[in-house]
Design a protein around this motif. Structure first.
Motif, PDB file in Angstrom:
ATOM      1  N   UNK A   1     117.490 -54.495 -21.660  1.00 15.12           N
ATOM      2  CA  UNK A   1     117.156 -55.678 -20.869  1.00 15.12           C
ATOM      3  C   UNK A   1     117.023 -55.368 -19.384  1.00 15.12           C
ATOM      4  N   UNK A   2     117.331 -54.145 -18.982  1.00 13.43           N
ATOM      5  CA  UNK A   2     117.174 -53.760 -17.588  1.00 13.43           C
ATOM      6  C   UNK A   2     115.876 -53.027 -17.299  1.00 13.43           C
ATOM      7  N   UNK A   3     115.237 -52.471 -18.338  1.00 10.82           N
ATOM      8  CA  UNK A   3     114.050 -51.650 -18.102  1.00 10.82           C
ATOM      9  C   UNK A   3     112.825 -52.079 -18.904  1.00 10.82           C
ATOM     10  N   UNK A   4     113.010 -52.790 -20.001  1.00 11.43           N
ATOM     11  CA  UNK A   4     111.885 -53.107 -20.886  1.00 11.43           C
ATOM     12  C   UNK A   4     111.201 -54.383 -20.411  1.00 11.43           C
ATOM     13  N   UNK A   5     109.988 -54.258 -19.958  1.00  9.70           N
ATOM     14  CA  UNK A   5     109.191 -55.414 -19.531  1.00  9.70           C
ATOM     15  C   UNK A   5     107.823 -55.345 -20.218  1.00  9.70           C
ATOM     16  N   UNK A   6     107.201 -56.478 -20.471  1.00 11.69           N
ATOM     17  CA  UNK A   6     105.876 -56.463 -21.102  1.00 11.69           C
ATOM     18  C   UNK A   6     104.794 -56.052 -20.111  1.00 11.69           C
ATOM     19  N   UNK A   7     103.716 -55.513 -20.630  1.00  7.22           N
ATOM     20  CA  UNK A   7     102.557 -55.144 -19.817  1.00  7.22           C
ATOM     21  C   UNK A   7     101.324 -55.821 -20.403  1.00  7.22           C
ATOM     22  N   UNK A   8     100.685 -56.653 -19.618  1.00  7.07           N
ATOM     23  CA  UNK A   8      99.458 -57.331 -20.047  1.00  7.07           C
ATOM     24  C   UNK A   8      98.299 -56.849 -19.175  1.00  7.07           C
ATOM     25  N   UNK A   9      97.204 -56.467 -19.812  1.00  6.84           N
ATOM     26  CA  UNK A   9      96.032 -55.946 -19.097  1.00  6.84           C
ATOM     27  C   UNK A   9      94.806 -56.722 -19.549  1.00  6.84           C
ATOM     28  N   UNK A  10      93.994 -57.159 -18.595  1.00  6.52           N
ATOM     29  CA  UNK A  10      92.775 -57.907 -18.921  1.00  6.52           C
ATOM     30  C   UNK A  10      91.608 -57.382 -18.108  1.00  6.52           C
ATOM     31  N   UNK A  11      90.539 -56.968 -18.813  1.00  6.84           N
ATOM     32  CA  UNK A  11      89.299 -56.528 -18.184  1.00  6.84           C
ATOM     33  C   UNK A  11      88.201 -56.749 -19.228  1.00  6.84           C
ATOM     34  N   UNK A  12      87.646 -57.958 -19.301  1.00  5.21           N
ATOM     35  CA  UNK A  12      86.721 -58.326 -20.390  1.00  5.21           C
ATOM     36  C   UNK A  12      85.550 -57.374 -20.574  1.00  5.21           C
ATOM     37  N   UNK A  13      85.040 -56.780 -19.496  1.00 11.88           N
ATOM     38  CA  UNK A  13      83.872 -55.921 -19.596  1.00 11.88           C
ATOM     39  C   UNK A  13      84.198 -54.505 -20.069  1.00 11.88           C
ATOM     40  N   UNK A  14      85.483 -54.158 -20.121  1.00 14.47           N
ATOM     41  CA  UNK A  14      85.815 -52.760 -20.407  1.00 14.47           C
ATOM     42  C   UNK A  14      86.932 -52.569 -21.425  1.00 14.47           C
ATOM     43  N   UNK A  15      87.784 -53.578 -21.605  1.00 14.26           N
ATOM     44  CA  UNK A  15      88.949 -53.406 -22.468  1.00 14.26           C
ATOM     45  C   UNK A  15      88.885 -54.406 -23.612  1.00 14.26           C
ATOM     46  N   UNK A  16      88.899 -53.937 -24.876  1.00 12.44           N
ATOM     47  CA  UNK A  16      88.915 -54.852 -26.028  1.00 12.44           C
ATOM     48  C   UNK A  16      90.113 -55.797 -25.964  1.00 12.44           C
TER      49      UNK A  16
END
Length: 255
Positions: free
Chosen positions: A13-28
């Motif tokens: 709970x001190x190090x685990x964080x979610x990562x969200x990435x959005x780039x419609x033209x390049x990333x599915x």
């Protein structure tokens, strides 16, 4: 952080964080990827996207191929572990000492090496023989254990530390820790059941410790070589009136 065993700790709970990435033209879009990554991977990712050479000194690895993939789950089999570390959070101990720790987190397990287990991980208890100066270069001792911010949770645990239902939680939050910790994060994400002394888990402990040692030595982490240089670094925020070295903005040449 007002919640014990979270921020300024290497637990899940001190190090685990979610990562969200959005780039419609390049990333599915619409995928959930389980690959383990770290913030040190961001710089080489951005550099690769920009078409810039990645300096050899950078230890992170680009995520670009993972982001471009259409796969879900585990995309890159090599991304099966993340190494994290901790030195000093605030001035919470005499001589401005930190609580050095290193860890390796895999898909199923978290192994932690506490370099100085004789120290208080959440900061020292409030010293009764020190004046609680709040002017000049000194800040308040507050409730003690200064690596955990003041909060109703912290105050309750301190005031009820001897109550039967609080004692164990208080010790986990503020008590000293062993040199090694091992947790099954799938079954125990709160990291409450230390498996390092369980014979059944010794092969896992040995494997993770060897892997962590290899990574730390390869990256020339001073802790892997027994050096305490991190203890010497100045603190530029206000200090507390602990015993020993507490000079704001100065190097501690004892280290």
């Amino acid at each position: 952080m007002p919640f014990p065993r979270a921020k300024a700790n290497l637990y899940e709970y001190g190090t685990h964080v979610p990562l969200a990435v959005r780039w419609p033209d390049a990333i599915p879009a619409g995928r959930v990827v389980d690959d383990l990554t770290s913030s040190i991977d961001f710089a080489p990712t951005f550099l690769q996207i920009a078409g810039v050479d990645i300096p050899s000194q950078i230890t992170g690895k680009s995520l670009w191929h993972v982001l471009q993939s259409k796969q879900e789950g585990q995309v890159d089999a090599k991304r099966d572990a993340v190494v994290t570390g901790r030195e000093r959070h605030t001035h919470a101990r005499p001589d401005n000492l930190g609580y050095p720790s290193r860890s390796i987190r895999t898909m199923n397990y978290l192994y932690i090496w506490n370099v100085a287990p004789e120290r208080w991980p959440a900061g020292n208890p409030r010293p009764q023989d020190r004046k609680d100066l709040t002017t000049g270069n000194f800040k308040s001792f507050g409730l003690g254990y200064a690596d955990v911010d003041g909060s109703p949770t912290k105050r309750y645990m301190l005031e009820h530390r001897n109550d039967a239902e609080v004692q164990e939680l208080f010790h986990r939050a503020f008590g000293k820790r062993p040199a090694e910790e091992l947790y099954n994060i799938k079954e125990d994400p709160a990291c409450l059941n230390n498996l390092v002394g369980d014979p059944e888990y010794q092969p896992i402990r040995n494997k993770l410790r060897a892997r962590l040692d290899s990574i730390l030595t390869t990256q020339y982490d001073p802790r892997a070589y027994g050096y305490d240089i991190f203890e010497s670094y100045p603190r530029y925020s206000n200090m507390r009136n602990f015993h020993g070295f507490n000079e704001k903005g100065a190097y501690n040449f004892n280290y």
